[in-house]
Design a protein around this motif. Structure first.
Motif, PDB file in Angstrom:
ATOM      1  N   ASN A 155       0.801  -1.227   0.000  1.00  0.00           N
ATOM      2  CA  ASN A 155       0.000   0.000   0.000  1.00  0.00           C
ATOM      3  C   ASN A 155       0.833   1.275   0.000  1.00  0.00           C
ATOM      4  N   ARG A 242      -7.885   0.696  10.254  1.00  0.00           N
ATOM      5  CA  ARG A 242      -9.146   1.246   9.759  1.00  0.00           C
ATOM      6  C   ARG A 242      -9.563   2.446  10.598  1.00  0.00           C
ATOM      7  N   ASP A 249      -5.051   1.243   2.936  1.00  0.00           N
ATOM      8  CA  ASP A 249      -6.171   1.166   2.003  1.00  0.00           C
ATOM      9  C   ASP A 249      -6.066   2.338   1.034  1.00  0.00           C
ATOM     10  N   ALA A 269     -13.511  -2.222   3.251  1.00  0.00           N
ATOM     11  CA  ALA A 269     -12.113  -2.095   2.849  1.00  0.00           C
ATOM     12  C   ALA A 269     -11.951  -2.484   1.382  1.00  0.00           C
ATOM     13  N   SER A 270     -10.909  -1.987   0.750  1.00  0.00           N
ATOM     14  CA  SER A 270     -10.727  -2.155  -0.696  1.00  0.00           C
ATOM     15  C   SER A 270     -10.298  -3.571  -1.064  1.00  0.00           C
ATOM     16  N   SER A 275      -6.300  -4.438  -0.210  1.00  0.00           N
ATOM     17  CA  SER A 275      -5.452  -3.625   0.652  1.00  0.00           C
ATOM     18  C   SER A 275      -5.001  -4.428   1.872  1.00  0.00           C
ATOM     19  N   GLN A 277      -5.629  -3.544   4.877  1.00  0.00           N
ATOM     20  CA  GLN A 277      -6.804  -3.583   5.745  1.00  0.00           C
ATOM     21  C   GLN A 277      -7.750  -4.707   5.325  1.00  0.00           C
TER      22      GLN A 277
END
Length: 392
Positions: A155, A242, A249, A269-270, A275, A277
């Motif tokens: 990321n 988060r 993310d 979350a992606s 990601s 996360q």
């Protein structure tokens, strides 16, 4: 090289079977839900609770499947020399890439002209296996180091700029940055890059390294403790990242005026690309499930393990069965042949579809219909030794 005596871990088969069954729900929703191609089911501002969690629960499938592919690769390698295992991974990975482009794209689209080629999880697994094969040929430590860097560090690219045009931009899209990008090949053919390679490789490589916990001589109680500790650590990592809303993310968490929308936003979350996360949110519970399924012997677990022992067979077959049912529903709903050609799925007009109860009914029927074929293939593979069976 260890003994070639067949050895299976029940918890792996059960968990893989569970995620394969849940995965079919998402694809059933894509084909049959009335708003699947016109609305985002994860948008807290427009979705319903049932629709959100119908989509969200399927997030656990791809990362768990990719992670377990790494575990299975390690266990399969115990029956070969290091060089043989690495070469097999490279060959199987390239074969999976070809299968994604040809067989699976056709099952998804039913478009014999391949106007829209879809690159999804099998594409990502294929290239990840190639990378895993090259790294494992070198050493287990190389797999671990690269896996940790990719898992926790990919990321970082969220803060970097990449070429926006030209061949280099396409390479970066396919490797790291695509969020459901569509790349034109020519005036009539498109490629949908939905699963980028390296973030998924970052999930497979740790799975391969954790494969040591699942070998025949590794104590079951020790494995269970490690899975619980690692699973809780990943869930904690997800919650902390988060909440901080700074790293892990590509899309910062949105804040809404009401509590429930914020809960849904927290969970969104992606996945494209996956990601850190997202990986913590999904793999943490997956590892806890592996611990819970240790030596499980229930009727339902035995049914799930049938799907879990032949995941690729089930995966390919369920697309063709779902799309065949879609064709029947298309004509039953009164649509005409002139409406067949749609993007990305033929026989799937934007205004077609059922409410969620209808989607669930189709899903249950398709999964149930696949049980006998999966049971047959599992038995066939257990009693036959053709070379090509190792690629399925």
């Amino acid at each position: 090289m260890n003994s070639s005596t067949p050895y299976r871990v029940t918890s792996i088969d059960v968990l893989r079977g569970l995620v394969m069954v849940i995965m079919a729900l998402d694809h059933t929703r894509d084909f049959f839900h009335r708003t699947a191609v016109t609305a985002d089911p994860l948008n807290p501002a427009t979705t319903t609770t049932l629709l959100f969690f119908t989509r969200w629960i399927t997030h656990f499938c791809a990362p768990t499947f990719v992670f377990l592919s790494g575990v299975s690769a390690f266990l399969a390698a115990q029956r070969r020399t290091k060089q043989e295992a690495a070469l097999f991974l490279i060959k199987r990975g390239l074969w999976l890439v070809v299968v994604e482009i040809t067989l699976i794209t056709l099952g998804l689209t039913f478009n014999p002209f391949y106007n829209f080629i879809i690159l999804q999880v099998i594409w990502a697994i294929g290239w990840s296996m190639v990378i895993l094969g090259l790294l494992s040929w070198w050493s287990w430590n190389a797999v671990l180091v690269v896996g940790v860097l990719l898992f926790f560090g990919h990321n970082v690219v969220d803060y970097m700029k990449f070429p926006a045009e030209g061949p280099a931009s396409v390479v970066w899209l396919a490797l790291l940055t695509a969020r459901g990008a569509v790349v034109p090949l020519n005036a009539t053919h498109l490629v949908g890059v939905f699963y980028v390679v390296l973030p998924w490789t970052g999930i497979m490589l740790p799975g391969y390294c954790m494969g040591r916990w699942f070998t025949r001589d590794f104590p079951a109680e020790k494995r269970k403790r490690r899975l619980i500790v690692t699973g809780m650590a990943l869930i904690t990592l997800f919650v902390v990242l988060r909440w901080i809303n700074w790293y892990g993310d590509p899309v910062p968490r949105k804040i809404y005026p009401d509590l429930w929308s914020n809960v849904l936003s927290f969970l969104d979350a992606s996945k494209y690309p996956p990601s850190l996360q997202f990986a913590g949110m999904t793999l943490g519970p997956a590892l806890l499930a592996l611990a819970a399924f240790e030596r499980i012997q229930q009727k339902w677990s035995k049914v799930l393990s049938v799907y879990g022992r032949v995941p690729f067979f089930y995966y390919v077959l369920h697309f063709y069965l779902l799309h065949t049912v879609l064709v029947i529903a298309f004509f039953a709903a009164g649509y005409h042949p002139a409406q067949i050609a749609q993007v990305p799925f033929w026989f799937r007009p934007a205004d077609f579809g059922y409410a969620l109860p209808g989607v669930y009914l189709v899903w249950v029927g398709v999964v149930a219909a696949l049980y006998r074929p999966c049971l047959w293939f599992d038995r066939y593979r257990g009693t036959h030794r053709q070379w090509w069976l190792s690629y399925l």
